[in-house]
Design a protein around this motif. Structure first.
Motif, PDB file in Angstrom:
ATOM      1  N   GLU A  42       0.851  -1.192   0.000  1.00  0.00           N
ATOM      2  CA  GLU A  42       0.000   0.000   0.000  1.00  0.00           C
ATOM      3  C   GLU A  42       0.886   1.241   0.000  1.00  0.00           C
ATOM      4  O   GLU A  42       1.901   1.294   0.699  1.00  0.00           O
ATOM      5  CB  GLU A  42      -0.899   0.050   1.241  1.00  0.00           C
ATOM      6  N   LEU A  74      -5.211   9.870  -0.421  1.00  0.00           N
ATOM      7  CA  LEU A  74      -5.380   8.772  -1.369  1.00  0.00           C
ATOM      8  C   LEU A  74      -4.491   7.586  -0.973  1.00  0.00           C
ATOM      9  O   LEU A  74      -3.327   7.756  -0.631  1.00  0.00           O
ATOM     10  CB  LEU A  74      -5.008   9.243  -2.770  1.00  0.00           C
ATOM     11  N   THR A  75      -5.075   6.382  -1.040  1.00  0.00           N
ATOM     12  CA  THR A  75      -4.320   5.159  -0.792  1.00  0.00           C
ATOM     13  C   THR A  75      -4.410   4.267  -2.019  1.00  0.00           C
ATOM     14  O   THR A  75      -5.499   3.967  -2.499  1.00  0.00           O
ATOM     15  CB  THR A  75      -4.866   4.400   0.428  1.00  0.00           C
ATOM     16  N   VAL A  76      -3.249   3.853  -2.526  1.00  0.00           N
ATOM     17  CA  VAL A  76      -3.193   2.940  -3.668  1.00  0.00           C
ATOM     18  C   VAL A  76      -2.565   1.639  -3.200  1.00  0.00           C
ATOM     19  O   VAL A  76      -1.511   1.644  -2.561  1.00  0.00           O
ATOM     20  CB  VAL A  76      -2.381   3.536  -4.830  1.00  0.00           C
ATOM     21  N   SER A  77      -3.221   0.513  -3.489  1.00  0.00           N
ATOM     22  CA  SER A  77      -2.708  -0.785  -3.072  1.00  0.00           C
ATOM     23  C   SER A  77      -2.744  -1.750  -4.245  1.00  0.00           C
ATOM     24  O   SER A  77      -3.502  -1.579  -5.199  1.00  0.00           O
ATOM     25  CB  SER A  77      -3.525  -1.347  -1.897  1.00  0.00           C
ATOM     26  N   VAL A 131      -5.136  -4.039  -8.561  1.00  0.00           N
ATOM     27  CA  VAL A 131      -4.826  -2.752  -7.939  1.00  0.00           C
ATOM     28  C   VAL A 131      -6.124  -2.121  -7.456  1.00  0.00           C
ATOM     29  O   VAL A 131      -7.208  -2.384  -7.994  1.00  0.00           O
ATOM     30  CB  VAL A 131      -4.108  -1.800  -8.921  1.00  0.00           C
ATOM     31  N   LYS A 132      -5.985  -1.283  -6.452  1.00  0.00           N
ATOM     32  CA  LYS A 132      -7.138  -0.637  -5.825  1.00  0.00           C
ATOM     33  C   LYS A 132      -6.741   0.768  -5.396  1.00  0.00           C
ATOM     34  O   LYS A 132      -5.618   0.987  -4.933  1.00  0.00           O
ATOM     35  CB  LYS A 132      -7.596  -1.445  -4.612  1.00  0.00           C
ATOM     36  N   ALA A 133      -7.659   1.720  -5.556  1.00  0.00           N
ATOM     37  CA  ALA A 133      -7.432   3.096  -5.108  1.00  0.00           C
ATOM     38  C   ALA A 133      -8.585   3.515  -4.206  1.00  0.00           C
ATOM     39  O   ALA A 133      -9.750   3.419  -4.605  1.00  0.00           O
ATOM     40  CB  ALA A 133      -7.323   4.042  -6.292  1.00  0.00           C
ATOM     41  N   SER A 179     -13.954   3.581  -3.777  1.00  0.00           N
ATOM     42  CA  SER A 179     -12.799   2.770  -4.165  1.00  0.00           C
ATOM     43  C   SER A 179     -12.958   2.303  -5.595  1.00  0.00           C
ATOM     44  O   SER A 179     -14.064   1.950  -6.022  1.00  0.00           O
ATOM     45  CB  SER A 179     -12.654   1.552  -3.243  1.00  0.00           C
TER      46      SER A 179
END
Length: 406
Positions: free
Chosen positions: A168, A174-177, A203-205, A215
């Motif tokens: 992550e 903002l969190t991008v994983s 991937v997820k934002a 999300s």
């Protein structure tokens, strides 16, 4: 038979039948205070956690009755490895049928090494990754292996996982994983052709806004359950693509949730073989805090194939039946806990909106002390005798469990 396997089958049939039989899985889809969260931060080492669980399950269904005693030993611990990070693990040793002296089964449920540096954190090992907002509806949460009632009551960090590497990145709000799963696991109702499955990745934002969060998702995944090819009577699982959106927002004591996913390249059974189709899955849900201890939850989901140009079929315990273009299901739940959370009660109802499948699960957990916990589960199911899960019509089950913590 695993701990509470009888009740598991009922809940699983409900979830699978309402969602589409080609995705039949013996999993638990009801909310039992288990949240599919992003990987939690493990606590520092505090000594080995050991417990033993004695269980009784009774199943009554057309043409099949069984009573089973089982015993499980559970272990968990965390280790601070300094600069290498934190190692967290849990495992169990199950004796599934004491009367039949069935062989013991060992399961490594979780083994995760995690660390962080600045705005970046990462995890490596066997654990769970949760996508989506609505529990019990697998619109987006299609990354985790099947559950059983043997896991109910465990901390979510100790539930069975799959092998992943994930990270992550925190860029302000903002969190991008992202993740890679090198060894996807698939359940098959019929024998499957030998094949090495390709890795899963996604991937997820996460984008917060006032009162909630949205999300975005993109992934290449392998189905959790194989699709039966009626021409060869074998099971198949090949990768498909997913793009999705989820959001939730709180309005006082009410939390509204929404999941949406477009799944491209899914296998579907025609009369002469498998074809690739696209499907749109959606769900809406609400959680209402009735008091500080009581909660009401409700959700409705629908799955619609974007093409229906010939007859298609689903395959489950009752064999193959014609498949419609759209399937829909519902879940209703109410739960309450009492002083000091010593007693927890929950009632869950669910099924297909067309009435072809209905099930109920009543649960109770009581902690006599810090060392002893008692649980009970009762389940009942009704199904259209001519439908996919007709063989389970009238099935009832009872499960009792005592867990002692050393």
């Amino acid at each position: 038979m695993r701990v509470f396997a009888a009740a598991t089958a009922i809940a699983a049939v409900l979830a699978a039948g309402a969602a589409g039989a080609q995705e039949f899985e013996l999993d638990l889809q009801f909310d039992e205070e288990i949240a599919f969260e992003e990987v939690p931060e493990a606590e520092p080492a505090s000594g080995m956690q050991v417990s033993t669980v004695l269980s009784f399950s009774a199943l009554r269904s057309p043409g099949s009755n069984s009573d089973t005693w089982s015993l499980a030993l559970k272990f968990a611990n965390s280790h601070d490895l300094g600069a290498l990070g934190l190692l967290d693990w849990s495992a169990s040793l199950l004796f599934p049928d004491l009367a039949a002296a069935a062989p013991a089964e060992f399961s490594l449920d979780r083994l995760m090494l995690q660390n962080s540096a600045g705005d970046l954190s990462w995890q490596l090992g066997k654990y769970r990754i949760g996508w989506g907002e609505i529990e019990g509806i697998a619109v987006l949460d299609v990354l985790n292996p099947a559950l059983s009632l043997a896991t109910v009551g465990n901390d979510s960090a100790q539930l069975p996982g799959q092998w992943f590497a994930s990270a992550e990145y925190f860029a302000g709000a903002l969190t991008v994983s992202g993740f890679v799963g090198p060894d996807p696991q698939v359940e098959h109702l019929l024998p499957a052709a030998p094949a090495r499955l390709p890795p899963e990745f996604g991937v997820k934002a996460d984008i917060p806004f006032e009162g909630g969060q949205a999300s975005l998702y993109a992934a290449r995944l392998v189905p959790q359950a194989g699709v039966v090819n009626l021409a060869t009577m074998t099971s198949s699982a090949r990768p498909y693509r997913l793009v999705g959106l989820s959001a939730h927002r709180a309005f006082g004591p009410v939390l509204l949730e929404f999941d949406l996913a477009l799944k491209s390249g899914l296998e579907r059974a025609g009369a002469t073989g498998l074809v690739l189709h696209d499907r749109l899955d959606a769900a809406v849900g609400a959680e209402i805090a009735l008091s500080n201890t009581a909660q009401l939850s409700a959700s409705v989901s629908a799955r619609r194939w974007l093409r229906q140009d010939q007859p298609y079929f689903d395959f489950g315990p009752g064999g193959a039946v014609p498949a419609g273009r759209t399937t829909s299901s519902y879940l209703l739940g109410v739960s309450n806990s009492f002083p000091n959370n010593d007693l927890n009660l929950s009632l869950n109802l669910g099924g297909a909106l067309d009435g072809s499948l209905t099930a109920a699960v009543l649960s109770a957990d009581y902690s006599l002390s810090d060392r002893l916990r008692l649980s009970a589960r009762a389940s009942a199911m009704r199904a259209d005798p001519a439908g996919l899960f007709g063989p389970f019509d009238g099935t009832r089950s009872l499960g009792l469990e005592a867990e002692f913590f050393f």
